[in-house]
Design a protein around this motif. Sequence first.
Motif, short mmCIF file in Angstrom:
data_model
loop_
_atom_site.label_atom_id
_atom_site.label_comp_id
_atom_site.label_asym_id
_atom_site.label_seq_id
_atom_site.Cartn_x
_atom_site.Cartn_y
_atom_site.Cartn_z
N PRO A 123 0.91 -1.18 -0.03
CA PRO A 123 -0.14 -0.01 0.09
C PRO A 123 0.64 1.26 0.08
O PRO A 123 0.45 2.23 -0.67
CB PRO A 123 -0.78 -0.23 1.57
CG PRO A 123 -0.99 -1.61 1.64
CD PRO A 123 0.22 -2.23 0.97
N VAL A 124 1.79 1.48 0.75
CA VAL A 124 2.78 2.36 0.77
C VAL A 124 3.40 2.62 -0.51
O VAL A 124 3.49 3.76 -1.06
CB VAL A 124 3.82 2.38 1.95
CG1 VAL A 124 4.73 3.54 1.77
CG2 VAL A 124 3.16 2.73 3.51
N GLY A 125 3.92 1.51 -1.04
CA GLY A 125 4.87 1.69 -2.25
C GLY A 125 3.97 2.06 -3.54
O GLY A 125 4.55 2.83 -4.22
N LYS A 126 2.76 1.43 -3.31
CA LYS A 126 1.69 1.99 -4.48
C LYS A 126 1.53 3.45 -4.50
O LYS A 126 1.44 4.24 -5.51
CB LYS A 126 0.59 1.12 -4.68
CG LYS A 126 0.54 -0.25 -4.84
CD LYS A 126 -0.85 -1.01 -4.89
CE LYS A 126 -0.68 -2.49 -5.13
NZ LYS A 126 -1.83 -3.09 -5.00
N ALA A 127 1.41 4.06 -3.34
CA ALA A 127 0.76 5.17 -3.23
C ALA A 127 1.95 6.33 -3.52
O ALA A 127 1.77 7.44 -4.15
CB ALA A 127 0.77 5.56 -1.48
N VAL A 128 3.40 5.85 -2.93
CA VAL A 128 4.16 6.97 -3.25
C VAL A 128 5.14 6.90 -4.76
O VAL A 128 5.36 7.79 -5.29
CB VAL A 128 5.45 6.79 -2.21
CG1 VAL A 128 5.07 6.95 -0.73
CG2 VAL A 128 6.31 5.70 -2.33
N ASN A 142 -6.88 -1.01 3.26
CA ASN A 142 -7.84 -1.90 2.91
C ASN A 142 -9.29 -0.80 2.86
O ASN A 142 -9.07 0.36 2.98
CB ASN A 142 -8.21 -3.14 3.99
CG ASN A 142 -8.24 -2.40 5.30
OD1 ASN A 142 -9.05 -1.59 5.59
ND2 ASN A 142 -7.93 -3.37 6.23
N GLU A 143 -10.28 -1.50 2.66
CA GLU A 143 -11.53 -0.75 2.53
C GLU A 143 -11.90 0.09 3.65
O GLU A 143 -12.67 1.22 3.23
CB GLU A 143 -12.69 -1.77 2.07
CG GLU A 143 -12.41 -2.43 0.59
CD GLU A 143 -13.84 -3.42 0.36
OE1 GLU A 143 -14.60 -3.36 1.19
OE2 GLU A 143 -13.66 -3.89 -0.49
N SER A 144 -11.67 -0.27 4.77
CA SER A 144 -11.92 0.64 5.91
C SER A 144 -10.97 1.18 6.84
O SER A 144 -11.13 2.05 7.77
CB SER A 144 -12.35 -0.33 7.05
OG SER A 144 -11.52 -1.36 7.42
N TYR A 145 -9.49 1.29 6.17
CA TYR A 145 -8.69 1.90 6.83
C TYR A 145 -7.64 2.46 5.65
O TYR A 145 -7.09 1.61 4.90
CB TYR A 145 -7.84 0.92 7.73
CG TYR A 145 -6.58 1.77 8.25
CD1 TYR A 145 -6.86 2.78 9.44
CD2 TYR A 145 -5.44 1.51 8.08
CE1 TYR A 145 -5.68 3.31 9.89
CE2 TYR A 145 -4.20 1.86 8.73
CZ TYR A 145 -4.44 3.07 9.65
OH TYR A 145 -3.46 3.70 10.17
N SER A 146 -7.28 3.93 5.78
CA SER A 146 -6.25 4.50 5.21
C SER A 146 -6.02 5.54 5.87
O SER A 146 -6.51 5.98 6.88
CB SER A 146 -7.07 4.89 3.78
OG SER A 146 -8.21 5.97 3.96
#
Length: 168
Positions: A123-128, A142-146
């Motif tokens: 998730p962090v890699g995809k975001a940056v 996930n769907e409930s946490y960001s």
Amino acid sequence: MYDELTAIDIQKMQEEIEYRTLVLRPKLIEQVQIARSFGDLSENFEYKAAKQEKNRNDSRIRYLQRMVKTAKVIAPESAADGVVGLFDKVKIYVEEDDEEQDIQIVTTLRNNPLNGLISKESPVGKAVMGSKVGDRVLVEVNESYSYYIVIRSVEKAEDDASLPISKY
């Protein structure tokens, strides 16, 4: 599904396969044979341990062979200055924790989050990936946490083969 790996990743896996097949496997087979000679196999801990270690080695060989066979080889592209690319070292600010972290974006085979090596597929890699210095990006776990992070700096780096591949 396939993993995107660099040519160096593939080379490191092939070297480990060769070592495990030609050097380690014969030693482990010999240990199993020696332990077997100790007698009753039902109560022979040395035999069970030697057999387990041999099976673990064989499993690792199969895993690496499958990774090599199914991998999509990618060439790390050099991103523009200030833009996050593969193998770059990035200083991020995690708003939720009010702290900075140093990370390096790597392939899935070399990730080690405890040492700051973050997979480009995480998730962090995809975001940056592809973001610029100063960008505030959303990390969707996930769907409930960001949560949000801010990219503070980007230091360009290359795949120098010094990063080890993951054990599993």
